[in-house]
Design a protein around this motif. Structure first.
Motif, PDB file in Angstrom:
ATOM      1  N   ALA A  38       0.814  -1.218   0.000  1.00 43.85           N
ATOM      2  CA  ALA A  38       0.000   0.000   0.000  1.00 43.85           C
ATOM      3  C   ALA A  38       0.848   1.268   0.000  1.00 43.85           C
ATOM      4  CB  ALA A  38      -0.959  -0.004   1.179  1.00 43.85           C
ATOM      5  N   VAL A  39       2.065   1.209   0.550  1.00 45.84           N
ATOM      6  CA  VAL A  39       2.916   2.411   0.600  1.00 45.84           C
ATOM      7  C   VAL A  39       3.339   2.865  -0.801  1.00 45.84           C
ATOM      8  CG1 VAL A  39       3.764   1.911   2.924  1.00 45.84           C
ATOM      9  CG2 VAL A  39       5.093   1.173   0.943  1.00 45.84           C
ATOM     10  N   PHE A  40       3.267   1.978  -1.778  1.00 45.24           N
ATOM     11  CA  PHE A  40       3.659   2.331  -3.138  1.00 45.24           C
ATOM     12  C   PHE A  40       2.513   2.937  -3.942  1.00 45.24           C
ATOM     13  CE2 PHE A  40       6.531  -1.137  -1.899  1.00 45.24           C
ATOM     14  CZ  PHE A  40       7.735  -0.459  -2.013  1.00 45.24           C
ATOM     15  N   GLY A  41       1.309   2.900  -3.401  1.00 45.60           N
ATOM     16  CA  GLY A  41       0.141   3.384  -4.135  1.00 45.60           C
ATOM     17  C   GLY A  41       0.216   4.844  -4.525  1.00 45.60           C
ATOM     18  N   LEU A  42       0.424   5.725  -3.547  1.00 47.54           N
ATOM     19  CA  LEU A  42       0.477   7.161  -3.839  1.00 47.54           C
ATOM     20  C   LEU A  42       1.633   7.500  -4.771  1.00 47.54           C
ATOM     21  CD1 LEU A  42      -0.550  10.029  -3.520  1.00 47.54           C
ATOM     22  CD2 LEU A  42       0.769  10.200  -1.394  1.00 47.54           C
ATOM     23  N   PRO A  43       2.869   7.023  -4.502  1.00 46.51           N
ATOM     24  CA  PRO A  43       3.944   7.330  -5.460  1.00 46.51           C
ATOM     25  C   PRO A  43       3.625   6.843  -6.875  1.00 46.51           C
ATOM     26  CG  PRO A  43       4.863   6.445  -3.434  1.00 46.51           C
ATOM     27  CD  PRO A  43       3.373   6.306  -3.333  1.00 46.51           C
ATOM     28  N   PHE A  44       3.011   5.664  -6.977  1.00 50.23           N
ATOM     29  CA  PHE A  44       2.644   5.156  -8.303  1.00 50.23           C
ATOM     30  C   PHE A  44       1.658   6.088  -8.984  1.00 50.23           C
ATOM     31  CE2 PHE A  44      -0.443   2.831 -10.872  1.00 50.23           C
ATOM     32  CZ  PHE A  44       0.380   2.426 -11.905  1.00 50.23           C
ATOM     33  N   GLU A  45       0.629   6.531  -8.245  1.00 54.96           N
ATOM     34  CA  GLU A  45      -0.355   7.443  -8.848  1.00 54.96           C
ATOM     35  C   GLU A  45       0.290   8.762  -9.252  1.00 54.96           C
ATOM     36  OE1 GLU A  45      -4.682   6.070  -7.153  1.00 54.96           O
ATOM     37  OE2 GLU A  45      -3.644   7.633  -6.038  1.00 54.96           O
ATOM     38  N   LEU A  46       1.197   9.270  -8.435  1.00 59.73           N
ATOM     39  CA  LEU A  46       1.860  10.533  -8.764  1.00 59.73           C
ATOM     40  C   LEU A  46       2.739  10.395 -10.007  1.00 59.73           C
ATOM     41  CD1 LEU A  46       2.805  11.769  -5.177  1.00 59.73           C
ATOM     42  CD2 LEU A  46       0.961  12.610  -6.659  1.00 59.73           C
ATOM     43  N   VAL A  47       3.499   9.307 -10.068  1.00 59.02           N
ATOM     44  CA  VAL A  47       4.376   9.081 -11.227  1.00 59.02           C
ATOM     45  C   VAL A  47       3.535   8.858 -12.487  1.00 59.02           C
ATOM     46  CG1 VAL A  47       6.002   7.443 -12.277  1.00 59.02           C
ATOM     47  CG2 VAL A  47       6.358   8.241  -9.934  1.00 59.02           C
ATOM     48  N   SER A  48       2.534   7.997 -12.398  1.00 54.31           N
ATOM     49  CA  SER A  48       1.747   7.683 -13.590  1.00 54.31           C
ATOM     50  C   SER A  48       0.936   8.889 -14.060  1.00 54.31           C
ATOM     51  CB  SER A  48       0.848   6.460 -13.368  1.00 54.31           C
ATOM     52  OG  SER A  48      -0.053   6.680 -12.313  1.00 54.31           O
ATOM     53  N   SER A  49       0.594   9.809 -13.151  1.00 54.70           N
ATOM     54  CA  SER A  49      -0.154  10.998 -13.576  1.00 54.70           C
ATOM     55  C   SER A  49       0.705  11.935 -14.423  1.00 54.70           C
ATOM     56  CB  SER A  49      -0.704  11.752 -12.367  1.00 54.70           C
ATOM     57  OG  SER A  49       0.332  12.421 -11.670  1.00 54.70           O
ATOM     58  N   LYS A  50       2.016  11.815 -14.297  1.00 53.89           N
ATOM     59  CA  LYS A  50       2.925  12.671 -15.081  1.00 53.89           C
ATOM     60  C   LYS A  50       3.346  12.000 -16.387  1.00 53.89           C
ATOM     61  CE  LYS A  50       2.568  15.591 -11.863  1.00 53.89           C
ATOM     62  NZ  LYS A  50       1.388  16.430 -11.995  1.00 53.89           N
ATOM     63  N   MET A  51       2.877  10.792 -16.622  1.00 58.08           N
ATOM     64  CA  MET A  51       3.201  10.075 -17.848  1.00 58.08           C
ATOM     65  C   MET A  51       2.431  10.685 -19.024  1.00 58.08           C
ATOM     66  SD  MET A  51       5.108   7.203 -17.298  1.00 58.08           S
ATOM     67  CE  MET A  51       6.316   8.082 -16.400  1.00 58.08           C
ATOM     68  N   TYR A  52       2.831  10.303 -20.203  1.00 65.94           N
ATOM     69  CA  TYR A  52       2.207  10.826 -21.410  1.00 65.94           C
ATOM     70  C   TYR A  52       0.989   9.983 -21.799  1.00 65.94           C
ATOM     71  CZ  TYR A  52       1.320  11.667 -26.294  1.00 65.94           C
ATOM     72  OH  TYR A  52       0.699  11.938 -27.479  1.00 65.94           O
ATOM     73  N   PHE A  53      -0.157  10.634 -21.860  1.00 61.14           N
ATOM     74  CA  PHE A  53      -1.382  10.008 -22.371  1.00 61.14           C
ATOM     75  C   PHE A  53      -2.094  11.026 -23.238  1.00 61.14           C
ATOM     76  CE2 PHE A  53      -0.737   8.114 -18.119  1.00 61.14           C
ATOM     77  CZ  PHE A  53      -0.457   6.820 -18.530  1.00 61.14           C
ATOM     78  N   THR A  54      -2.518  10.601 -24.410  1.00 59.48           N
ATOM     79  CA  THR A  54      -3.250  11.490 -25.294  1.00 59.48           C
ATOM     80  C   THR A  54      -4.568  11.881 -24.640  1.00 59.48           C
ATOM     81  OG1 THR A  54      -2.310  10.215 -27.110  1.00 59.48           O
ATOM     82  CG2 THR A  54      -4.110  11.743 -27.649  1.00 59.48           C
ATOM     83  N   LYS A  55      -5.216  10.904 -24.037  1.00 59.08           N
ATOM     84  CA  LYS A  55      -6.505  11.101 -23.387  1.00 59.08           C
ATOM     85  C   LYS A  55      -6.565  10.204 -22.162  1.00 59.08           C
ATOM     86  CE  LYS A  55      -9.980  13.392 -25.165  1.00 59.08           C
ATOM     87  NZ  LYS A  55     -10.173  14.813 -24.955  1.00 59.08           N
ATOM     88  N   ILE A  56      -7.278  10.662 -21.150  1.00 59.67           N
ATOM     89  CA  ILE A  56      -7.513   9.852 -19.956  1.00 59.67           C
ATOM     90  C   ILE A  56      -9.018   9.708 -19.799  1.00 59.67           C
ATOM     91  CG2 ILE A  56      -7.244   9.665 -17.463  1.00 59.67           C
ATOM     92  CD1 ILE A  56      -4.730  11.441 -17.749  1.00 59.67           C
ATOM     93  N   ILE A  57      -9.464   8.475 -19.756  1.00 55.14           N
ATOM     94  CA  ILE A  57     -10.889   8.197 -19.570  1.00 55.14           C
ATOM     95  C   ILE A  57     -11.130   7.871 -18.106  1.00 55.14           C
ATOM     96  CG2 ILE A  57     -12.796   6.623 -20.140  1.00 55.14           C
ATOM     97  CD1 ILE A  57     -11.428   6.227 -22.885  1.00 55.14           C
ATOM     98  N   VAL A  58     -12.148   8.509 -17.539  1.00 52.80           N
ATOM     99  CA  VAL A  58     -12.536   8.248 -16.151  1.00 52.80           C
ATOM    100  C   VAL A  58     -14.023   7.908 -16.129  1.00 52.80           C
ATOM    101  CG1 VAL A  58     -10.739   9.713 -15.163  1.00 52.80           C
ATOM    102  CG2 VAL A  58     -12.973  10.695 -15.675  1.00 52.80           C
ATOM    103  N   LEU A  59     -14.479   7.350 -15.006  1.00 48.10           N
ATOM    104  CA  LEU A  59     -15.864   6.896 -14.906  1.00 48.10           C
ATOM    105  C   LEU A  59     -16.835   7.959 -14.432  1.00 48.10           C
ATOM    106  CD1 LEU A  59     -15.204   3.419 -13.269  1.00 48.10           C
ATOM    107  CD2 LEU A  59     -15.466   3.962 -15.689  1.00 48.10           C
ATOM    108  N   ASN A  60     -16.325   9.003 -13.758  1.00 44.40           N
ATOM    109  CA  ASN A  60     -17.245   9.999 -13.209  1.00 44.40           C
ATOM    110  C   ASN A  60     -16.552  11.332 -12.971  1.00 44.40           C
ATOM    111  OD1 ASN A  60     -15.968   9.907 -10.550  1.00 44.40           O
ATOM    112  ND2 ASN A  60     -16.937   7.895 -10.355  1.00 44.40           N
TER     113      ASN A  60
END
Length: 172
Positions: A38-60
């Motif tokens: 669980a300690v890797f969750g936030l760092p993973f989300e922070l790193v992946s949010s800075k990655m390159y994506f043309t579009k991000i699809i979310v549910l809500n």
């Protein structure tokens, strides 16, 4: 975990890539998942949010708002596509309608707030509740149902087949 290598490959090959995010836990990882990982969750989300994506699809809109306001992702890169179900599939399934039958089907984890469902259910007398699923909160929910004196009106089931689930949805 596939977000990071997909982003790297897309950037190298100049290929558009779309990411689908079902949720963000941010500082809530320790509540959602037990254990050291669980300690890797936030760092993973922070790193992946800075990655390159043309579009991000979310549910809500809640997830979209977190991406914009907390992770500072530009709004134009985010699109909401809600989860859906083909109601024609439901219409094909025949089942006997049960009066006052309430159904919950999903993971029994904190973010689903099934405890709130149990508390609300305790305020009514003439209904039955079926909870289908597994997860870290299952025993806590069983205990809560007993404390609320509604355990006799609640049935906890392990996950069922898609066909069985649709049949139960139709009858509830």
């Amino acid at each position: 975990l596939s977000l990071i290598p997909c982003s790297i490959a897309a950037r190298k090959t100049k290929t558009p890539v779309v990411a689908t995010l079902h949720d963000l836990y941010l500082t809530q990882w320790h509540k959602m998942y037990k254990g050291k990982a669980a300690v890797f969750g936030l760092p993973f989300e922070l790193v992946s949010s800075k990655m390159y994506f043309t579009k991000i699809i979310v549910l809500n809109s809640s997830i979209k708002s977190k991406l914009i306001n907390i992770l500072r992702i530009p709004e134009e890169r985010i699109e909401i596509i809600p989860s859906g179900i083909d109601t024609r599939e439901l219409d094909k399934i025949k089942s006997k309608k049960r009066e006052n039958e309430v159904l919950f089907a999903g993971r029994l984890v904190p973010q689903k707030n099934v405890d709130i469902l149990l508390r609300a259910f305790s305020l009514i007398d003439d209904a039955r509740l079926t909870i289908i699923g597994e997860g870290t909160e299952k025993q806590n929910l069983i205990t809560l149902a007993e404390k609320l004196h509604i355990a006799d009106r609640i049935k906890f089931l392990n996950p069922v087949s898609r066909g069985e689930l649709i049949k139960r949805m139709r009858s509830a």
